[in-house]
Motif scaffolding. Structure first.
Motif, PDB file in Angstrom:
ATOM      1  N   PRO A   3       0.816  -1.210   0.000  1.00  0.00           N
ATOM      2  CA  PRO A   3       0.000   0.000   0.000  1.00  0.00           C
ATOM      3  C   PRO A   3       0.849   1.258   0.000  1.00  0.00           C
ATOM      4  N   TRP A   4       0.388   2.229  -0.766  1.00  0.00           N
ATOM      5  CA  TRP A   4       1.114   3.488  -0.828  1.00  0.00           C
ATOM      6  C   TRP A   4       0.142   4.639  -0.611  1.00  0.00           C
ATOM      7  N   GLY A   5      -0.680   4.922  -1.605  1.00  0.00           N
ATOM      8  CA  GLY A   5      -1.653   5.990  -1.466  1.00  0.00           C
ATOM      9  C   GLY A   5      -2.979   5.449  -0.966  1.00  0.00           C
ATOM     10  N   PRO A  50       1.554   2.910  -8.992  1.00  0.00           N
ATOM     11  CA  PRO A  50       0.671   4.019  -8.612  1.00  0.00           C
ATOM     12  C   PRO A  50       0.946   4.437  -7.172  1.00  0.00           C
ATOM     13  N   THR A  51       0.922   5.730  -6.931  1.00  0.00           N
ATOM     14  CA  THR A  51       1.254   6.212  -5.590  1.00  0.00           C
ATOM     15  C   THR A  51       0.176   7.067  -4.953  1.00  0.00           C
ATOM     16  N   THR A  52      -0.338   8.029  -5.670  1.00  0.00           N
ATOM     17  CA  THR A  52      -1.260   8.997  -5.077  1.00  0.00           C
ATOM     18  C   THR A  52      -2.629   8.893  -5.732  1.00  0.00           C
ATOM     19  N   LEU A  53      -3.672   8.935  -4.907  1.00  0.00           N
ATOM     20  CA  LEU A  53      -5.052   8.884  -5.375  1.00  0.00           C
ATOM     21  C   LEU A  53      -5.750  10.175  -4.970  1.00  0.00           C
ATOM     22  N   LEU A  54      -6.366  10.834  -5.938  1.00  0.00           N
ATOM     23  CA  LEU A  54      -7.065  12.086  -5.665  1.00  0.00           C
ATOM     24  C   LEU A  54      -8.434  12.066  -6.326  1.00  0.00           C
ATOM     25  N   PRO A  55      -9.465  12.504  -5.613  1.00  0.00           N
ATOM     26  CA  PRO A  55     -10.788  12.580  -6.242  1.00  0.00           C
ATOM     27  C   PRO A  55     -10.869  13.817  -7.135  1.00  0.00           C
ATOM     28  N   SER A  56     -11.688  13.742  -8.173  1.00  0.00           N
ATOM     29  CA  SER A  56     -11.944  14.928  -8.982  1.00  0.00           C
ATOM     30  C   SER A  56     -13.368  15.398  -8.702  1.00  0.00           C
ATOM     31  N   SER A  57     -13.631  16.633  -9.059  1.00  0.00           N
ATOM     32  CA  SER A  57     -14.969  17.184  -8.809  1.00  0.00           C
ATOM     33  C   SER A  57     -16.021  16.500  -9.677  1.00  0.00           C
ATOM     34  N   ALA A  58     -15.599  15.838 -10.749  1.00  0.00           N
ATOM     35  CA  ALA A  58     -16.534  15.165 -11.654  1.00  0.00           C
ATOM     36  C   ALA A  58     -16.802  13.722 -11.234  1.00  0.00           C
ATOM     37  N   VAL A  63      -5.091   9.274 -10.628  1.00  0.00           N
ATOM     38  CA  VAL A  63      -4.063   8.373 -10.112  1.00  0.00           C
ATOM     39  C   VAL A  63      -2.708   8.869 -10.590  1.00  0.00           C
ATOM     40  N   LEU A  64      -1.798   9.103  -9.655  1.00  0.00           N
ATOM     41  CA  LEU A  64      -0.429   9.434 -10.005  1.00  0.00           C
ATOM     42  C   LEU A  64       0.281   8.126 -10.315  1.00  0.00           C
ATOM     43  N   ASP A  65       0.608   7.945 -11.575  1.00  0.00           N
ATOM     44  CA  ASP A  65       1.172   6.706 -12.106  1.00  0.00           C
ATOM     45  C   ASP A  65       2.682   6.920 -12.274  1.00  0.00           C
ATOM     46  N   THR A  66       3.423   6.805 -11.193  1.00  0.00           N
ATOM     47  CA  THR A  66       4.824   7.229 -11.191  1.00  0.00           C
ATOM     48  C   THR A  66       5.717   6.412 -12.115  1.00  0.00           C
ATOM     49  N   GLY A  67       5.472   5.121 -12.235  1.00  0.00           N
ATOM     50  CA  GLY A  67       6.307   4.285 -13.101  1.00  0.00           C
ATOM     51  C   GLY A  67       6.165   4.642 -14.574  1.00  0.00           C
ATOM     52  N   ARG A  69       5.325   7.787 -15.371  1.00  0.00           N
ATOM     53  CA  ARG A  69       5.575   9.244 -15.362  1.00  0.00           C
ATOM     54  C   ARG A  69       4.391  10.023 -15.919  1.00  0.00           C
ATOM     55  N   ARG A  70       3.211   9.737 -15.352  1.00  0.00           N
ATOM     56  CA  ARG A  70       2.013  10.430 -15.815  1.00  0.00           C
ATOM     57  C   ARG A  70       0.952  10.414 -14.720  1.00  0.00           C
ATOM     58  N   ALA A  71      -0.071  11.189 -14.940  1.00  0.00           N
ATOM     59  CA  ALA A  71      -1.271  11.134 -14.109  1.00  0.00           C
ATOM     60  C   ALA A  71      -2.401  10.648 -15.000  1.00  0.00           C
ATOM     61  N   GLN A  72      -3.231   9.773 -14.485  1.00  0.00           N
ATOM     62  CA  GLN A  72      -4.376   9.267 -15.242  1.00  0.00           C
ATOM     63  C   GLN A  72      -5.664   9.650 -14.532  1.00  0.00           C
ATOM     64  N   VAL A  73      -6.690   9.872 -15.304  1.00  0.00           N
ATOM     65  CA  VAL A  73      -8.015  10.125 -14.762  1.00  0.00           C
ATOM     66  C   VAL A  73      -8.855   8.906 -15.134  1.00  0.00           C
ATOM     67  N   LEU A  74      -9.339   8.209 -14.107  1.00  0.00           N
ATOM     68  CA  LEU A  74     -10.123   6.995 -14.318  1.00  0.00           C
ATOM     69  C   LEU A  74     -11.568   7.234 -13.905  1.00  0.00           C
ATOM     70  N   THR A  75     -12.497   6.537 -14.539  1.00  0.00           N
ATOM     71  CA  THR A  75     -13.906   6.690 -14.188  1.00  0.00           C
ATOM     72  C   THR A  75     -14.349   5.539 -13.330  1.00  0.00           C
TER      73      THR A  75
END
Length: 75
Positions: A3-5, A50-58, A63-67, A69-75
């Motif tokens: 576990p990380w985020g 994956p390290t960090t999980l953040l909710p979006s207003s939508a 998801v901060l996908d460190t390996g 080197r990107r951030a993804q927005v998942l539904t």
């Protein structure tokens, strides 16, 4: 599981970014894993460390996908 985020949700579920398994696990309020999403890789919806999980207003999950080197927005 490595576990990380961690992201607690208002309904009592908890999302956990698992760096070792390249997935996000969903646990209920009792700590029972109820679902998992993501898979190892570099495509859409795939994760590497994956390290960090953040909710979006939508209502989506960022998801901060460190390996990869990107951030993804998942539904």
């Amino acid at each position: 599981i490595a576990p990380w985020g961690v992201l607690p949700l208002a309904d009592g579920r908890v999302l956990v970014a698992d760096r070792a398994d390249d997935r996000v696990h969903v646990f209920d309020a009792n700590g029972v894993r109820v679902s998992t999403f993501g898979s190892s890789g570099g495509g859409p919806g795939q994760l590497r460390q994956p390290t960090t999980l953040l909710p979006s207003s939508a209502g989506r999950l960022r998801v901060l996908d460190t390996g990869n080197r990107r951030a993804q927005v998942l539904t």
